[in-house]
Design an enzyme around this catalytic site. Structure first.
Site, mmCIF file in Angstrom:
data_model
loop_
_atom_site.group_PDB
_atom_site.id
_atom_site.type_symbol
_atom_site.label_atom_id
_atom_site.label_comp_id
_atom_site.label_asym_id
_atom_site.label_seq_id
_atom_site.Cartn_x
_atom_site.Cartn_y
_atom_site.Cartn_z
ATOM 1 N N TYR A 124 0.838 -1.216 0.000
ATOM 2 C CA TYR A 124 0.000 0.000 0.000
ATOM 3 C C TYR A 124 0.874 1.268 0.000
ATOM 4 O O TYR A 124 0.611 2.217 -0.751
ATOM 5 C CB TYR A 124 -0.897 -0.056 1.230
ATOM 6 C CG TYR A 124 -1.899 1.056 1.396
ATOM 7 C CD1 TYR A 124 -3.115 1.037 0.706
ATOM 8 C CD2 TYR A 124 -1.657 2.103 2.287
ATOM 9 C CE1 TYR A 124 -4.055 2.043 0.890
ATOM 10 C CE2 TYR A 124 -2.585 3.111 2.484
ATOM 11 C CZ TYR A 124 -3.786 3.086 1.781
ATOM 12 O OH TYR A 124 -4.715 4.087 1.968
ATOM 13 N N LYS A 141 0.852 4.053 -2.901
ATOM 14 C CA LYS A 141 0.435 5.431 -2.591
ATOM 15 C C LYS A 141 1.559 6.427 -2.867
ATOM 16 O O LYS A 141 1.300 7.582 -3.239
ATOM 17 C CB LYS A 141 -0.050 5.520 -1.140
ATOM 18 C CG LYS A 141 -1.392 4.811 -0.885
ATOM 19 C CD LYS A 141 -2.486 5.318 -1.805
ATOM 20 C CE LYS A 141 -3.883 5.107 -1.248
ATOM 21 N NZ LYS A 141 -4.927 5.530 -2.212
HETATM 22 P P1 NAP Z 1 -13.459 2.297 1.870
HETATM 23 O O1 NAP Z 1 -14.412 2.752 2.903
HETATM 24 O O2 NAP Z 1 -13.021 0.867 1.883
HETATM 25 O O3 NAP Z 1 -14.077 2.664 0.422
HETATM 26 C C1 NAP Z 1 -13.386 2.339 -0.747
HETATM 27 C C2 NAP Z 1 -14.395 2.101 -1.851
HETATM 28 O O4 NAP Z 1 -13.640 1.755 -3.039
HETATM 29 C C3 NAP Z 1 -15.314 0.906 -1.571
HETATM 30 O O5 NAP Z 1 -16.641 1.188 -1.931
HETATM 31 C C4 NAP Z 1 -14.718 -0.188 -2.429
HETATM 32 O O6 NAP Z 1 -15.643 -1.182 -2.869
HETATM 33 C C5 NAP Z 1 -14.232 0.609 -3.619
HETATM 34 N N1 NAP Z 1 -13.287 -0.178 -4.412
HETATM 35 C C6 NAP Z 1 -12.363 -1.056 -3.980
HETATM 36 N N2 NAP Z 1 -11.724 -1.604 -5.019
HETATM 37 C C7 NAP Z 1 -12.264 -1.061 -6.140
HETATM 38 C C8 NAP Z 1 -12.027 -1.229 -7.517
HETATM 39 N N3 NAP Z 1 -11.116 -2.117 -7.982
HETATM 40 N N4 NAP Z 1 -12.766 -0.504 -8.390
HETATM 41 C C9 NAP Z 1 -13.713 0.356 -7.956
HETATM 42 N N5 NAP Z 1 -13.996 0.554 -6.654
HETATM 43 C C10 NAP Z 1 -13.272 -0.153 -5.757
HETATM 44 O O7 NAP Z 1 -12.112 3.132 1.915
HETATM 45 P P2 NAP Z 1 -11.866 4.691 2.314
HETATM 46 O O8 NAP Z 1 -11.290 4.697 3.668
HETATM 47 O O9 NAP Z 1 -13.051 5.492 1.999
HETATM 48 O O10 NAP Z 1 -10.670 5.006 1.300
HETATM 49 C C11 NAP Z 1 -10.852 5.813 0.134
HETATM 50 C C12 NAP Z 1 -9.469 6.187 -0.388
HETATM 51 O O11 NAP Z 1 -8.771 6.924 0.621
HETATM 52 C C13 NAP Z 1 -8.599 4.974 -0.722
HETATM 53 O O12 NAP Z 1 -7.796 5.232 -1.854
HETATM 54 C C14 NAP Z 1 -7.723 4.845 0.506
HETATM 55 O O13 NAP Z 1 -6.519 4.173 0.243
HETATM 56 C C15 NAP Z 1 -7.515 6.314 0.862
HETATM 57 N N6 NAP Z 1 -7.115 6.564 2.242
HETATM 58 C C16 NAP Z 1 -7.906 6.205 3.285
HETATM 59 C C17 NAP Z 1 -7.477 6.468 4.596
HETATM 60 C C18 NAP Z 1 -8.302 6.097 5.805
HETATM 61 O O14 NAP Z 1 -7.794 6.255 6.931
HETATM 62 N N7 NAP Z 1 -9.531 5.620 5.662
HETATM 63 C C19 NAP Z 1 -6.253 7.096 4.798
HETATM 64 C C20 NAP Z 1 -5.477 7.449 3.701
HETATM 65 C C21 NAP Z 1 -5.919 7.186 2.429
HETATM 66 P P3 NAP Z 1 -15.752 -2.558 -2.023
HETATM 67 O O15 NAP Z 1 -16.614 -2.230 -0.863
HETATM 68 O O16 NAP Z 1 -16.366 -3.495 -2.988
HETATM 69 O O17 NAP Z 1 -14.336 -2.924 -1.635
#
Ligand code: NAP
Length: 247
Positions: A155, A159
Site C-alpha cells: 500500500y 500510494k
Molecule cells: P473504503 O471505505 O473501503 O471505500 C473504498 C471504496 O472503493 C469501496 O466502496 C470499495 O468497494 C471501492 N473499491 C475497492 N476496489 C475497487 C475497484 N477495484 N474498483 C472500484 N472501486 C473499488 O475506503 P476509504 O477509507 O473510503 O478510502 C478511500 C481512499 O482513501 C482509498 O484510496 C484509501 O486508500 C484512501 N485513504 C484512506 C485512509 C483512511 O484512513 N480511511 C487514509 C489514507 C488514504 P468494495 O466495498 O467493494 O471494496
C-alpha cells in the site's frame, strides 16, 4: 452560488467512505457527479441517497483495474453531463501483512487497484479534458505513501507511486489547462479502518498533533479545494489532510 456550479465530476470508489463523502461535497457545491464503484449494491444505495438529497448524480459499476470499465465510466459523465471537469481517483483497498506473510497476490492486487486504477482514470479523464482545454484531476494518495507503514509495503509503495504519477501528469498536462493534484489523508474513520483494534486506534490518535482522527468530510473539503477554481494556480501539489501527523 456553489463553487462548482455547472461542473461535471467523476468519483471512483464512491459507494462509501471517503469517496461517497467527496461525491456529496462536490454535489453540494453544484457539481453533477457520476459515481463509480465495484460494489454495485452499495453504489445503488449511495446514488439513491444523494438523489433524494437533491443532487444530480449518475452511477456506473466500475472496477478501476479494468480499462474498458474506466473508459465507460468517464464516457458516462461526458454523455450525460456534456463534459468531464473533475476526476477524482479515490477507489482503494488494503491487504496488510508483514513481508513474512504478504503474498505476491496481496502485493499485485493493491498495486493494481491504486496505481493502475489511478493511471487508468487519469488517462481516460485527461483525453476528454484536453479536448475541453480545462479540467482538474485529484488523486487520493495516503500519508502511508509519505512516511511508510509497517505491514503496508504494498500500500505504501502504491500510494507513493501515485505522488510521482501526479507530478508527472501535472507537468505533462499543465499547458493543456489541466491541473493534477493529490491528497494524502492521514487517519480517517471509514469502513476501511473501522476493523482496527480500539487500543491501536487510540494510540494512533495520540500521535496526531490535533489529537484525533479525521473525518471523510474533512478529506472531501481538501478535494473540493483542489477541484475548484480556488486552486486555479495549484498543480502537482500534495495536500496532507492528516491533522499534522507525519509532517
Ligand atoms: P473504503 O471505505 O473501503 O471505500 C473504498 C471504496 O472503493 C469501496 O466502496 C470499495 O468497494 C471501492 N473499491 C475497492 N476496489 C475497487 C475497484 N477495484 N474498483 C472500484 N472501486 C473499488 O475506503 P476509504 O477509507 O473510503 O478510502 C478511500 C481512499 O482513501 C482509498 O484510496 C484509501 O486508500 C484512501 N485513504 C484512506 C485512509 C483512511 O484512513 N480511511 C487514509 C489514507 C488514504 P468494495 O466495498 O467493494 O471494496
Amino acid at each position: 452560488m456553489g463553487l462548482l456550479d455547472g461542473r461535471a465530476a467523476v468519483v471512483t470508489g464512491a459507494a462509501r467512505g471517503i469517496g461517497l463523502e467527496i461525491a456529496r461535497v462536490l454535489a453540494a457545491e453544484g457539481a453533477r457527479v457520476v459515481l463509480g464503484d465495484l460494489n454495485a449494491e452499495a453504489l445503488h444505495k449511495a446514488a439513491d441517497d444523494l438523489t433524494a438529497s437533491g443532487a444530480d448524480v449518475r452511477r456506473a459499476s466500475c472496477d478501476v483495474t479494468d480499462a474498458d470499465r474506466v473508459d465507460a465510466l468517464v464516457r458516462t459523465c461526458k454523455d450525460e453531463f456534456g463534459a468531464v471537469d473533475i476526476m477524482v481517483n479515490n477507489a482503494g483497498i488494503t491487504r496488510d501483512a508483514t513481508l513474512r506473510r504478504m503474498t505476491e497476490r496481496d502485493f499485485d492486487t493493491v498495486v493494481d487497484v491504486h496505481l493502475k486504477g489511478t493511471w487508468l482514470g487519469l488517462r481516460a479523464a485527461s483525453l476528454v479534458m484536453r479536448e475541453q482545454g480545462s479540467g482538474a484531476i485529484v488523486n487520493i494518495s495516503s500519508l502511508s505513501g509519505k512516511v511508510g507503514n509497517p505491514g503496508q509495503t504494498n500500500y505504501s509503495a502504491a500510494k507513493a507511486g501515485i505522488v510521482g504519477m501526479t507530478k508527472a501528469a501535472a507537468k505533462e498536462l499543465g499547458h493543456l489547462g489541466i491541473r493534477v493534484n493529490a491528497v494524502q489523508p492521514g487517519l480517517i474513520r471509514t469502513p476501511m479502518t473501522e476493523a482496527m483494534r480500539a487500543d491501536i486506534w487510540a494510540a494512533k490518535e495520540r500521535e496526531v498533533p490535533l489529537q484525533r482522527a479525521g473525518t471523510a468530510a474533512e478529506v472531501a473539503n481538501g478535494v473540493l479545494f483542489l477541484a475548484s477554481d480556488l486552486a486555479s494556480y495549484v498543480t502537482g501539489a500534495v495536500l496532507e489532510v492528516s491533522g499534522g501527523r507525519g509532517m
